[in-house]
Every structure is written in structure tokens, then in C-alpha cells.
Design an enzyme around this catalytic site. Structure first.
Site, PDB file in Angstrom:
ATOM      1  N   ASP A 152       0.832  -1.200   0.000  1.00  8.75           N
ATOM      2  CA  ASP A 152       0.000   0.000   0.000  1.00  8.75           C
ATOM      3  C   ASP A 152       0.870   1.255   0.000  1.00  8.75           C
ATOM      4  O   ASP A 152       2.035   1.232   0.379  1.00  8.75           O
ATOM      5  CB  ASP A 152      -0.915   0.034   1.229  1.00  8.75           C
ATOM      6  N   GLU A 153       0.276   2.330  -0.447  1.00  3.44           N
ATOM      7  CA  GLU A 153       0.828   3.677  -0.317  1.00  3.44           C
ATOM      8  C   GLU A 153       2.278   3.810  -0.795  1.00  3.44           C
ATOM      9  O   GLU A 153       3.150   4.224  -0.037  1.00  3.44           O
ATOM     10  CB  GLU A 153       0.710   4.149   1.136  1.00  3.44           C
ATOM     11  N   ILE A 154       2.511   3.431  -2.019  1.00  3.67           N
ATOM     12  CA  ILE A 154       3.806   3.744  -2.618  1.00  3.67           C
ATOM     13  C   ILE A 154       3.786   5.240  -2.933  1.00  3.67           C
ATOM     14  O   ILE A 154       2.931   5.717  -3.693  1.00  3.67           O
ATOM     15  CB  ILE A 154       4.036   2.937  -3.908  1.00  3.67           C
TER      16      ILE A 154
END
Lengths: 578, 578
Positions: B333-335
């Protein structure tokens, strides 16, 4: 890359103390003293035989004994090792004693009592000195010393000089014990933690429409029939224990018997004196303005029934006797027209041309002088004078005997109260209500039945959102007042209403957010240059929260542990500025 | 007056069960069983020699022993006395035994295992029978029986027939143990309470940028350097204890090692494999889109460094071995573009025409097959496929080995995932995030320095407001899906991210709100007529919360005690309807 590194340093800079009292790294006192001088941060051993020499005083002697035990046994472990900022001198002479000197041992713990103290801990070890005008100021200094001790074996900050005194005389917490019940131990733990935060008024909202937990000797049926059960009552012995415990901790216990509204629970014993008791609070098809109560739990004392005053005066008399505190809180908030209008005798009164405000004034005139006759100053919620619909004339409330506690409309109502010449205690619901932000408690609230997340952004709680510690910390309770008006602001109180709180969550709802108010009202929320110090306070509050957790209080965390271990890195540089 | 009284009765009516399973008054099972038949509510004594006859099964035998102790010793006191709705027959024959029959004792605790059971408690006392297809279903039935026992001496509901089976196979709770640490005992208590709520997946978000608490045998420095300290680590023995405890309680322990984002803590041991580690998260003057992390705590594994895979594969191998669970959560998640862009080798890659999505795909292609080679199904957060900027092609994620956990954009993203043929676990942040609503945790957030209360109504927390139990209860996780699409919804998980949570508030953040999801996913949130039953559930949830508090869980209260003692009176008739 370069710009990023430099900004990382900027992040660190943002978190370092900007100015003001020179505390060092993780060794801090909360609330920050007014003047804390520690020019060369150094720590010496605390002697295992350290002793406190206290003058003989019923409550100070007890406090000194308690602090001696705490100081010798706490062995606090700071989250960040102080050795990077404090010179630890384990071979230096240990601190052997604290000698306390009090100028006036007779001063009672009343509003406005001198709470100042000076504390000197010499760099050479030996004897520290705590000097105060009163026993209550000395207690504040004992707390300060306790926070300067850490480690195992214990170290103590030396080369320290503290002068300290609160900005506001009234620094309180209100707890509602009617909607849900709290045990005596919960109240004692709360008072103890208040004392650790140099707070001095426990405002006990004892009764309300939901339950009547106080066993009043002359009216025992109010509790026996109106409490949640025999295990959920406060006996006179409990009250004495709590009051004495408060005195040992420098915390006044200010009782509130809310009336004439918020009295549904009285109907269990005396149905005749309560109008609209135990009715459905908001009948279908009825306008909000015509509901019977501000929330479920209906009932107002009936000012037209002589029996009302017979019962209430018995209660006032006993409460005034049980609580030595010179302030008595009479409530008088949220008179809801629909409730009184539901009563046939009141309907007759109104049909003869009477008004609801006259009814409230009749009630106040029949009870206020009686409270005053017990040598009490009466605190009422602001509604009694500021409500849009039902209020008394100010002539009914002499300024010398009346204090109005404000909770609506932020600074505007504070201004209205003090500009009218009344003293005030500030409990703005927009800033100081600890219960807000957990949604509404109605049992079938269909605003929560939507599949697209479009329900009210405040979460359905009337006073949402949640008040963060920074919200509380930054509130300036004398904002917008003239100098003379500001003198009428006695101080502030955070408030925990208990619709969605009980012993399971008590500590976390209160702490450390109440610590934020404690510092704001003790030494302010600005540094010497007038800059708000909430950024600087973050690491200190993390440390302080950690210490009170270790003392047995389930205070909630405000950040990942990572944030204090990487000071400043959890800030934002895109702040709005202040 | 008349209209008010009749509406008061209406209030009472609103709270009575509308239809469906015939439970009685304060004797209820949470989550409500699918079919609970108790036509003539009656209770007999529970024999002090009551015994449970269990087939020999490593985990069921242990559970039976535990429930026997609970059933004999709990002596639960309902908030509302059941005697008004249940015929108490103290002279009737006591219940002597529970005989358990399991059809397949070999079925492992995997997703989709049969959890159904039937429970028969005859009105004549004597022997009750619990029949289940698997040991795990039998555990659900044991919990049901435990909730039908109360009082001292103990009484048990008789004349009861229960058939029960969950609507969704995946009913979970995600806990983040990286931002703040939780002790093993906290995790065990949480798993035990999950089991009491018939939840079956403890999704353990073990690591993140803030700390790496898992002691991985082949990479011990990750924890020794990246944890918060030696007392804040999980050893392999701790993991085994937690996994075994889960099995004894019918709760799978699903580990998440979040990567390539959320890995700042890995840099303590391996600075070379982490880009942008420990940098200031949002440099001054930089657009939100160019920040280095979604919140303070930076660091992404560098997909271009071969060393990255050496370390990560060691971690994957050990985690896959320590946790028998067939699902493995890989995070993803959340690169955040700014983080990878801060790394010189990645800058070179990009300058040669490479893209960040290619970088992520390289990472996935280098790790996904390795995870699958350990016979694991890989769970990723939805971002890996749905992110606006950095995402992989669906070809990189074979549907048979991949599950996507959704957290953004409510039903829309659920639909996107299942309509693409992927299985999903629903954790919508708008409904299922337990941490939301407590404000932002940034250390110097000046949105909280305003004197007029005009700060954001959601309180500054990105996913505010607070999710009330009703918000959670009413969420329909297959809303808007076709029948075939709905089959790809394995179930749901509430999530507790720990920026502002740690052991002091763990229980209250989770319970009883997670109980609301537990019922919604077990037997649904509607009655037989399709009406949402949240109004009906209120009293039952008050009772259930009271029971788990008595079992040692600090679940928060949802209402004043008055509300359940005056059933229906805390409702509103001005509800929007559903």
C-alpha cells in the site's frame, strides 16, 4: 538530495524549545513552571535515605509522606535517555533532604489561595529547599521535585532553581457520575492525577436525570430509589473520604446538584415534584423546540410544588455540610420548555399569564438565598442568565455570590458574562468538552445507516469533532476581553459528560488532554516571545503521558513512540502558523 | 398529556425485537445466531458438576476445557434481570452435560472451513447436544452455550434449539503493532475476545516504518536494530504462542509484512536497501503530491538493489514458516513517488525512461512467486492494482493466488476489485477504521490553534469522523454488487492503526465496535423482513458489552446505563428510516 537533508534538519529545529524556561531534553516538569532555571543541566544521585522535612500540617504532612514514597520508589524511565542533554554525575554528593518552609500554615484550600513556591536544588547535592506561602503551594513544589527524579538508582536534577505560581486560580475537571457510575477508587485516582498536573478543582456533577448516586442523609430515598443500585451509590463516608483525599492532594471537591432541570432521577423517590419525568424525550412529529429534554432522560423539578423546596433544601443542607468547599454548583442548565409545559399545574400557571422565565426565577429566588445562607458562593451554568428563552433577571443573581460557568458559543459567551460583571469559569464545549467526537448515543440513529459515507462530518455528536490535546492547549480563555474583564475569569474546567464514558475509559478520555489544559492555565501556552508553544510541548507531553501511565493511569497515546525518538520528525512545516 | 404517553409507549415499541430469532430479554447471544429457537423461554439450574464431553482434538479439547471453566465460574449478571421474560425454574432438573459431536476432526482452520453448528438444550435438563461439521464450528457452539448461562447459582436457558453458520468466511480485525507496541498478553486478550465474538482472522500488521518488532531468525538485526527496544519485540516463541492460542480459539493469525512501502524501520539494520529512510516526511514548500510518505515515518524498499530481495526473501521464508496460515499479507500500500524519487539509483532508472509502476512490478515479480512457492495465497492492499499513479498490471497478480484488501473509496473500490475477478476483503476506511476521529497526530498542527472553533468538522483526522458502532453495524459489504461479484467478497476486517493507540486504549478502541461488525458478518444486520436491526441490537449490544467487560476487556460504553434499564427511551422517532 541536499534540500531534503536540510529540511530534515529544519524538522528537528522545529521541535527544539524555542525559548523560555530552560528544561533539558526528556527531564521536564508538567505543567512547565513559570520560571525554571537549570543553566548547566546536571544530575546527582538521590540518596537512598533521602528525606523530606515538612512542617506539621494535617494535609501537607500527608502529602510529604506520599511524595517521599513516590520519589524513592518511582524510578522513572524517560522515553528518551536524558544523558545526551544532562551531565550525569554519579560520584557527586547525593541529594539528602528536602526542607519545606511554609509562611502561613493556616490558609485554607479556597479559590485564590496562594499556590506559589520556590524550589532550590543545589548543584552540590545535600539539602534542597522548598519555600511556599501556603501548604497548598508546597504541595505543588513537591510534585515538581518528583518529576525531577528518574532512573534506578535514582538521579535528581541539580543546579535547579524554580519559581512558580499559576496564572489562573481555578483549574478544574468536571466529571458526570450520573449517566454512568464511577467507583470511589476511580474518583480518587482521577483526583491524584489532577494533583500531579497541578489542577485544583474536581467539579463533581453528582446527579442528573439518569441516576441519583449520592446518599443524602436527610433524603435517603433519592439514592435508594434513584441510583443504579446499592452498589452504585456514594455514601457520606465515601464523600468524606473523597474530600479528605482531595485536601491531601490540594484539590478542592466542588459538588454540583443540578436543578431544576436534569432531575428525572428524583422522581423515583418523589414523583410529585418532577414534571415530565420518564417520558419519551422527543415525541414523534414534535418540533425539536418542543422536545421534553435535550437528550433522553427527562424531568425538571416543579417550581410550583412546595414539596420541591422541602426536598431540595434538605439536599442543599446536607451537601453544603458534607462538602467544606465554599463554592456550591446549582446547575440550572438546559431548562427545556416542553418539560415544564407537560405538567398540569404549570399549564394552569401559564394559562393565567405566567411565563417560564418567571417559573425559573421563582425557583432561583426560593433556593439561591438558602444556598448562600450556608456561606456558599453559587456557581450556575450560564444558561440561567443567557438562555434565549428561559432565564432570570440579573437582579436575582447578586454578583458577589454568583459565578457563571460558560459552555456555549466560545468566547462570545465568556465576554457576555464578564462584561455583565459576573465572574466566570470557562468550559467552552467547542474546546473543553472531553466527551465530544464519539458520535451520538441514540439507540437507533439512522444517520449511521448510509452506504456512501455521507453522514455528518462531525460524526453526529452535537459537539463534535473530538477535541485534540492541541485544541485544548491552544484555547485562550481570556481571548477578546479587556484587562478588567479578564480578571473576572477565574479559570477553566474541562468536562467529561458520561453518555459514552464509564470506568473502562475514564483515564483515556481525561488524560493527557486534561494535562494540556493544566499547563495552559498554569503557565500559559506561549513562550517568552508570545509564540504558542504547542510544537515545543509535544515531546514534553509524550514524556509526561508516559510517566503518568507508569503511575497507573491509562492515559491515551498522542503519537507513535517513533515520534519522540525522532524529535521533530512528526511535525509539519506546512503549518498555518500562529 | 395523552399524546405524550402514547409516544412514550411508541418509544418502547421501537426497541423491542421487530422479528427474527426469538431471543428473550437480556439473555442473548452475540452475534445473534442465524436461527435461535426458544419458543417458551425457560431456565433450569446448571449443575455444579456440569461437564463437557468433547471428542479428542488438539484444539477443541483445549477449548472445551476452557469453556467448562468459564461456564462454571462466570456467574454473569445481566444488566436487566431476565426473570421478567424468562421462566426461572430452580426446581427443574439441572443441565448435566454437553455432548459434542464433530463429523470431520481433520479439517484445518483455513478460509472457508465449515463453521456451522447446531445446539440443542432440552427443556427437561439432562444432556445438551452440540453437533458440528468441524472442530471450529464446535468452538462457535461452545461460545453460544456460554452466553446462555448466567446467575449465581448458575442458570441456563433450556428448550433452546440453535442452528448457526456465518454469512462470511473471513471476519477479521487488523492490528498495527509497529507504530506503537503491544505486549503478547494484549494480543492474546484480543484474540480471545475475537473468538467470543465468533471472529476468525487476526490480521497482524506486524511491521511498518516506525518499528520492526518481529524477531526474524534469519535476519535478527531487523528487530535488534529496528524495534523500539529489546522489551518491545516478538520472539519466534511469542509467535508460536500467539498462533497456538489462535488455534485454540478458532482464530487464524494472518501475518502482514508490509513492503515495499512502510519499511523505514528496516533501514536501521540495512540502510542500503531502503530509499528515503528517516527523512523529513513533507519538506517545506513541497506539494502534497511530492511528499516522501503518507505520514511521518519515511522509507520504501529499493526494488533495484539485489540485497533487498536477499533480506526480504529471508523474512518471507521465516514468516511463512512461523505462521501456518495459508494467507500471507504482503502489504504493497501507499507507494509514495517522492520516496523512490529521492534515491540516486532510482533517479538513474527513471532518467533512462523507467517508470515507478515498472519499479513496483519489478518488486512484485521478484517476491510474489516466492511467497506463492511457500503455498501461500497473497493478500495485498488494493493500492497495488488500483492506485492512481503507481500500480502493476493485473497479469502480474494471478487471480487464483491473489486477494486484494480494499480500504479506499467505499463500495466503489470493492466493485472495481470483484468486477475484475479478484477476491476481496473489505476494510473501507469510511466505515471500518477504528482509529479515525481522534484528530491528527502531527506534533505542531496549527489547525488546532484557532480561537473560534472553525477548524475542520472532521477534527483534522483524514478519515474522520469516528466510526460509531452503528456506522460499522450498518455497512453492507456487498452493496451494489451482482450475485456473482458478491461471491468474491470473502468478508471484512475492521482495522486499528496505532498512531494514537497502544495497550492503554486497545480494548476501548476495538470493543464493542468490532462486535458490531462481528454480528453484521455472521448473521447480518437485517431481520427476516429485511429491516436493518440496529435499533433492536442496541440493548443486546449493551448486554454483550457488559459481559465482555466482566470477562476482563475494557470495552467502551455505548450509552448511559439508564438506556438499557429504560428500553427504547434512548431512541429517536425522528430517525431517517432505513
Amino acid at each position: 538530495m541536499l534540500f531534503i537533508i536540510s529540511l530534515s534538519i529544519l524538522g528537528l529545529l522545529l521541535a527544539s524549545p524555542i525559548s523560555g524556561s530552560s528544561q533539558s531534553g526528556s527531564i521536564n516538569v508538567w505543567p512547565m513552571p513559570r520560571n525554571f532555571s537549570w543553566p548547566e543541566p546536571q544530575a546527582n544521585p538521590l540518596s537512598p535515605n533521602f528525606n523530606i522535612l515538612s512542617p506539621d500540617h494535617r494535609y501537607l504532612s500527608s502529602a510529604a509522606k506520599r511524595y517521599l514514597h513516590l520519589i524513592l520508589s518511582e524510578h522513572h524511565r524517560p522515553l528518551v535517555n536524558p544523558s545526551s542533554s544532562v551531565r550525569i554525575n554519579t560520584s557527586a554528593p547525593p541529594l539528602l533532604t528536602l526542607a519545606i518552609t511554609v509562611a502561613d500554615l493556616t490558609a485554607p484550600l479556597h479559590h485564590g489561595v496562594d499556590e506559589s513556591y520556590t524550589l532550590t536544588i543545589p548543584a552540590a547535592g545535600g539539602a534542597a529547599h522548598l519555600t511556599a506561602q501556603t501548604a497548598w503551594g508546597a504541595m505543588r513544589g513537591l510534585e515538581t521535585l518528583s518529576q525531577l527524579v528518574w532512573g534506578n538508582p535514582s538521579l535528581v536534577a541539580v543546579g535547579v532553581y524554580v519559581w512558580d505560581s499559576p496564572l489562573f486560580g481555578h483549574r478544574g475537571l468536571m466529571l458526570d457520575t450520573s449517566r454512568n457510575y464511577y467507583g470511589v477508587e476511580d474518583l480518587l485516582r482521577t483526583i491524584e492525577t489532577m494533583s500531579a498536573n497541578k489542577l485544583n478543582v474536581f467539579h463533581w456533577h453528582i446527579t442528573d436525570s439518569h441516576s441519583f448516586p449520592l446518599l443524602v442523609p436527610s433524603e435517603p430515598e433519592l439514592a435508594s430509589k434513584g441510583s443504579y443500585g446499592s452498589s452504585m451509590q456514594y455514601s457520606p463516608a465515601d464523600v468524606t473520604k473523597i474530600v479528605e483525599f482531595g485536601l491531601e492532594h490540594g484539590v478542592r471537591v466542588l459538588p454540583e446538584i443540578d436543578s431544576p432541570g436534569h432531575t428525572g432521577s428524583w422522581a423515583a423517590a418523589y414523583p410529585d415534584i418532577v414534571s415530565c419525568a420518564n417520558m419519551f424525550w422527543w415525541p414523534a412529529g414534535v418540533d425539536w423546540g418542543d422536545r421534553l429534554a435535550s437528550e433522553p432522560g427527562t424531568g425538571h423539578l416543579n417550581p410550583l410544588n412546595p414539596k420541591t423546596y422541602q426536598v431540595l433544601k434538605n439536599v442543599i443542607h446536607d451537601v453544603a455540610t458534607l462538602f467544606p468547599e465554599p463554592f456550591y454548583h446549582g446547575g440550572a442548565d438546559e431548562i427545556v420548555p416542553g418539560c415544564w409545559k407537560a405538567d398540569p399545574t404549570i399549564q394552569s400557571f401559564l394559562s393565567r399569564g405566567g411565563t417560564l422565565s418567571q417559573l425559573l426565577e421563582l425557583f432561583v429566588n426560593s433556593t439561591f438565598p438558602y444556598i448562600v445562607s450556608h456561606n456558599k458562593t453559587v456557581v450556575y451554568w450560564e444558561d440561567v442568565l443567557l438562555d434565549d428563552n428561559i432565564k432570570v433577571q440579573s437582579a436575582a443573581l447578586p454578583r458577589e455570590n454568583t459565578i457563571l460557568q460558560t459552555w456555549n458559543n466560545g468566547h462570545n459567551n465568556t465576554k457576555r458574562i464578564v462584561s455583565s460583571g459576573y465572574r466566570t469559569i470557562v468550559s467552552s464545549s467547542e474546546f473543553y468538552y472531553l466527551d465530544c467526537g464519539h458520535g451520538d448515543f441514540l439507540g437507533n440513529d439512522s444517520i449511521y445507516d448510509q452506504q456512501t459515507g455521507s453522514h455528518a462530518k462531525d460524526g453526529g455528536s452535537w459537539c463534535g469533532p473530538f477535541k485534540t490535546w492541541q485544541t485544548i492547549y491552544n484555547y485562550d480563555i481570556t481571548y477578546g476581553l479587556t484587562e478588567d474583564e479578564a480578571k473576572l475569569v477565574l479559570g477553566g474546567e474541562v468536562a467529561l459528560w458520561s453518555e459514552q464514558a464509564d470506568p473502562t475509559v475514564l483515564d483515556a478520555r481525561i488524560w493527557p488532554r486534561t494535562s494540556a489544559m493544566a499547563e495552559s492555565l498554569w503557565s500559559g501556552n506561549r513562550d517568552d516571545k508570545g509564540t504558542k508553544r504547542f510544537a515545543e510541548a509535544t515531546d514534553r507531553l509524550n514524556e509526561w503521558r508516559s510517566r503518568i501511565v507508569a503511575r497507573g493511569v491509562r492515559a491515551e497515546p498522542i503519537q507513535p513512540l517513533w515520534c519522540i525518538k525522532n524529535s521533530g520528525m512528526c511535525n509539519t512545516v506546512n503549518s498555518l502558523g500562529s
